[in-house]
Design a protein around this motif. Sequence first.
Motif: not given
Length: 187
Positions: A117-127, A136-137, A156-162
Amino acid sequence: MSAPNEVPPLVARALDLSRRRGFITATRNETGRLLAALAASRTGTLAELGTGCGVGSAWLSSGVAEDAHIVSAELDPKLAEAVQDLFSDTPSIEVTSGDWSALEKHAPFSLLFVDVRDVKRSVDLVADLMEPGGIAVLDDFTPSYTWPPIYEGRVDVVREQWLTDERFIAVEVMVAPDASVILATRV
């Protein structure tokens, strides 16, 4: 290849470990089949953040090309050891004990399954972990049929960000009537 209602032997063993350990939220078979299909199209290093009992990595392994390598990180050292034992006959999978940052040294990834969950919230980290063209899945979404996406009565701000980040071409894909994932390709 197994029939749609069957699972590959390694996945069955990971699911058995999951049941014995009391995990009830292992990677769904629908998501697993998607992971296997995506893994079949990838080379290089694939990764799973959030090993749990290894179900996601087992699904990745069921589709991965011979020259690809899968790395996975599990926070619980005893669970990581149990999953290492599970995969002892599968040299393409490496399980390490630690949080997501234990996998940074293996980046960039051609496919990254994010089940934390915490990593999913960070688009920057995954990028920063992805190679150009890498996928990324992101697991464990409930389908949303509106824009902006709504979950439990809120945006859903996490989904919106992605779905709007310019570093990715992303889409929400339903894997079952009650489950969806986000597929995001690094541009």
